[in-house]
Design a protein around this motif. Sequence first.
Motif, mmCIF file in Angstrom:
data_model
loop_
_atom_site.group_PDB
_atom_site.id
_atom_site.type_symbol
_atom_site.label_atom_id
_atom_site.label_comp_id
_atom_site.label_asym_id
_atom_site.label_seq_id
_atom_site.Cartn_x
_atom_site.Cartn_y
_atom_site.Cartn_z
ATOM 1 N N ASN A 51 -2.714 7.071 3.543
ATOM 2 C CA ASN A 51 -1.903 8.144 3.083
ATOM 3 C C ASN A 51 -0.469 7.935 3.376
ATOM 4 O O ASN A 51 0.338 8.872 3.141
ATOM 5 N N GLY A 52 -0.182 6.625 3.493
ATOM 6 C CA GLY A 52 1.129 6.422 3.863
ATOM 7 C C GLY A 52 2.372 6.843 2.990
ATOM 8 O O GLY A 52 3.587 6.905 3.438
ATOM 9 N N SER A 53 1.931 6.888 1.711
ATOM 10 C CA SER A 53 3.141 7.385 0.730
ATOM 11 C C SER A 53 2.562 8.784 0.155
ATOM 12 O O SER A 53 3.059 8.842 -0.906
ATOM 13 N N VAL A 54 2.010 9.517 0.827
ATOM 14 C CA VAL A 54 1.512 10.692 0.268
ATOM 15 C C VAL A 54 2.224 11.796 1.088
ATOM 16 O O VAL A 54 1.918 11.922 2.398
ATOM 17 N N PRO A 55 3.188 12.389 0.291
ATOM 18 C CA PRO A 55 3.875 13.709 1.573
ATOM 19 C C PRO A 55 2.896 14.610 1.880
ATOM 20 O O PRO A 55 1.991 15.157 1.241
ATOM 21 N N LYS A 56 3.468 15.610 3.084
ATOM 22 C CA LYS A 56 2.444 16.588 3.480
ATOM 23 C C LYS A 56 2.112 17.690 2.378
ATOM 24 O O LYS A 56 1.123 18.159 2.278
ATOM 25 N N THR A 57 3.248 18.037 1.612
ATOM 26 C CA THR A 57 2.951 19.062 0.674
ATOM 27 C C THR A 57 1.833 18.527 -0.324
ATOM 28 O O THR A 57 1.312 19.740 -0.861
ATOM 29 N N LEU B 31 4.993 -0.628 9.880
ATOM 30 C CA LEU B 31 3.982 -0.005 9.277
ATOM 31 C C LEU B 31 2.860 -0.930 8.888
ATOM 32 O O LEU B 31 3.193 -1.934 8.428
ATOM 33 N N PRO B 32 1.729 -0.378 9.192
ATOM 34 C CA PRO B 32 0.614 -1.318 8.458
ATOM 35 C C PRO B 32 0.817 -0.923 6.997
ATOM 36 O O PRO B 32 1.228 -0.050 6.261
ATOM 37 N N ASP B 33 -0.208 -1.950 6.142
ATOM 38 C CA ASP B 33 -0.215 -1.748 4.763
ATOM 39 C C ASP B 33 -0.832 -0.510 4.362
ATOM 40 O O ASP B 33 -1.624 0.140 5.100
ATOM 41 N N GLY B 34 -0.640 -0.312 3.120
ATOM 42 C CA GLY B 34 -1.147 0.892 2.450
ATOM 43 C C GLY B 34 -0.577 1.041 1.127
ATOM 44 O O GLY B 34 0.577 0.301 0.724
ATOM 45 N N PRO B 35 -1.419 1.833 0.341
ATOM 46 C CA PRO B 35 -0.827 1.727 -1.067
ATOM 47 C C PRO B 35 0.311 2.810 -1.469
ATOM 48 O O PRO B 35 0.334 3.986 -0.888
ATOM 49 N N LYS B 36 1.245 2.541 -2.260
ATOM 50 C CA LYS B 36 2.229 3.533 -3.136
ATOM 51 C C LYS B 36 1.614 4.191 -4.212
ATOM 52 O O LYS B 36 1.218 3.578 -4.877
ATOM 53 N N VAL B 37 1.540 5.628 -3.937
ATOM 54 C CA VAL B 37 1.162 6.317 -4.814
ATOM 55 C C VAL B 37 2.159 7.144 -5.869
ATOM 56 O O VAL B 37 1.771 7.438 -7.072
ATOM 57 N N GLY B 38 3.260 7.290 -5.342
ATOM 58 C CA GLY B 38 4.171 7.919 -6.116
ATOM 59 C C GLY B 38 5.756 7.163 -6.286
ATOM 60 O O GLY B 38 5.557 5.963 -6.304
ATOM 61 N N SER B 39 6.507 8.103 -6.500
ATOM 62 C CA SER B 39 7.749 7.511 -6.839
ATOM 63 C C SER B 39 8.641 7.189 -5.501
ATOM 64 O O SER B 39 9.535 6.615 -5.489
ATOM 65 N N ILE B 40 8.204 7.407 -4.182
ATOM 66 C CA ILE B 40 8.608 7.146 -3.000
ATOM 67 C C ILE B 40 7.603 6.452 -2.069
ATOM 68 O O ILE B 40 6.620 6.884 -1.982
ATOM 69 N N SER B 41 8.130 5.360 -1.494
ATOM 70 C CA SER B 41 7.527 4.653 -0.470
ATOM 71 C C SER B 41 8.574 4.348 0.750
ATOM 72 O O SER B 41 9.642 4.107 0.296
ATOM 73 N N ILE B 42 8.157 4.212 2.005
ATOM 74 C CA ILE B 42 9.107 3.772 3.039
ATOM 75 C C ILE B 42 8.367 2.902 3.767
ATOM 76 O O ILE B 42 8.798 2.276 4.845
#
Length: 642
Positions: free
Chosen positions: A488-494, A606-617
């Motif tokens: 869930n690392g690049s999935v925003p709460k909304t 941060l641990p690894d995780g997939p980027k799903v949208g236009s923003i990742s941190i």
Amino acid sequence: MNYGYVKVAAAVPRVKVADCKFNAREIEKEIIIAEGKGVQIIAFPELCVTGYTCGDLFAQQLLLEEAEMGLIQIVSNTRQLDIIAILGMPIAMNGVLLNAAVVIQKGKVLGVVPKTYLPNYKEFYEKRWFTSAVDVSERSVRLCGQVVPMGTDLLFETADTTFGIEICEDLWAPIPPSSSLALQGAEILFNLSADNEGIGKHNYLCSLISQQSARCIAGYVFCSCGFGESTTDVVFAGNGLIFENGSLIARSKRFSFEGQVIISEIDVEHLRTERRVNTTFSACRAHCAPGEAVRVFTEYVNSKELNLTRCFDPHPFVPQGVELNERCEEIFSIQVSGLAQRLVHTAAKSAVVGISGGLDSTLALLVCVKTFDKLGWSRKDIIGVTMPGFGTTDRTYTNALDLMNSLGITVREVSIKEACIQHFKDIDHDIDVHDVVYENAQARERTQILMDIANQTWGMVIGTGDLSELALGWATYNGDHMSMYGVNGSVPKTLVKYLVKWVAENDMDEASRMTLLDIVDTPISPELIPADENGNIKQITEDLVGPYELHDFFLYYFLRCGFRPSKIFFLAVRTFKDVYDEETIKKWLQTFFRRFFNQQFKRSCLPDGPKVGSISISPRGDWRMPSDASSEMWLREVESLA
């Protein structure tokens, strides 16, 4: 402040073919309307002074003279106005006729841009009357008693932006002139067109403009002929379209019988940021841009107060309308594919997930279930661990168990109470003091349990934390902050909320669906503080750090667009005017910037995780920031907001 916005307009006036006086009056009328609404630059359709469909009348000297007289009339009658207007008309010079765009402002003709590509196929016969710009060597032309620059490489510079012009068919060429203009500095591109209608053609046209504005990282203003043009063989719908970097921001009503002025604001500041960030654009500029463009400076005008007509989505991460279903499926598939690769690569025997009954752990569990189903693995190898603590409520505990049972995974329950009580004794902490030690000890105990169960079962701990929490640092360092793969690392709460709801309503059994919908309606909480006397959640996250819809709004415009606090505040006040007052927005904006800077150290590992949208941190992806960067400038600007 205008915050980098330039107000533009695409005009579609009524015309009478070959009646230049009538057409000039209609053009004047729309210029005056646009000026009154604060428009800085307005564009009109191709050959609007005469009408596009004059045919062999273009060979008539009277028509050409009347066209210039019409232009003189427009220039004279608008000389007191600040607005820049771009008109289409035929221009005769040295034995040839040009299909040209004429730029005027404050009683002056600033420049002339002739059409490069003349269509001469199917219903088009432009080469019968006009000469292409490539066949003309002259660099200036006498018009309205003025000698003005002429060429396809003219760039017009205002105090706020630089713009370039192409005409109709130019856009349809494999390499449109606007590509070169953009590489040479044009931030807004105007297209004067006479695009006629045909079944399916409009959608193709919109796609073409969208792609060109995206490739050029530019604003694109398109206006084409409308009612009044000859319908002998074709029909013109009057398309006024305004795009910004691939997105449509304003459009006309097609097939209107009245004149129209379509107005919007192009965010030039954002475009400049995008170009700076996009190294491909600068590389292409270095290798592909032609010789230096001719720069034409417009009259300086005082900036008017910004009256923004654009609307902004309060939930920029959440797809709207018909796109929602398709986008949710795509995001979910990205998460599933990322996890599947990691499981296969590591030869993991199980996936271990801490299930709290909240949104984030629910989404992580659903990703695991879908991944195992797709790999053909047994769901029993997904180990869901519920770890009730001092703040766990009956609602979340029951939802966690019900969901795990209905999904058919392995369920384990490990209470953390006794272990935490012993830990508090070991470090001499008063259990009745509900401070950060009290809270973080619970989070770290849960993470230790998950890690150890993963070791027991040759598995991987699947992280549940989302983008919004990581941006705010709303995670316990080396507690729920850590995992072996964070889906869930690049999935925003909304967006998490919509994803869970989407899964619930698509291909899910009734028992799971009901539980999922109740989880969606449950207040967001870490549940680290004991419940109230009625057993309800006492510690509500959004009461502590602020509404996630605001923080996601701030996050999008700060990271994705590079906006400063004052501009984000300006947009938030407009967007949430019926939900939050200005003081509330300012308060949480200050919280956002303070926490974002102070909590970078958590994001740096941060641990690894997939980027799903236009923003990742991720520190390995989109966002590289020192953990000790100062937030002073940003907080100072927030403090100064009215």
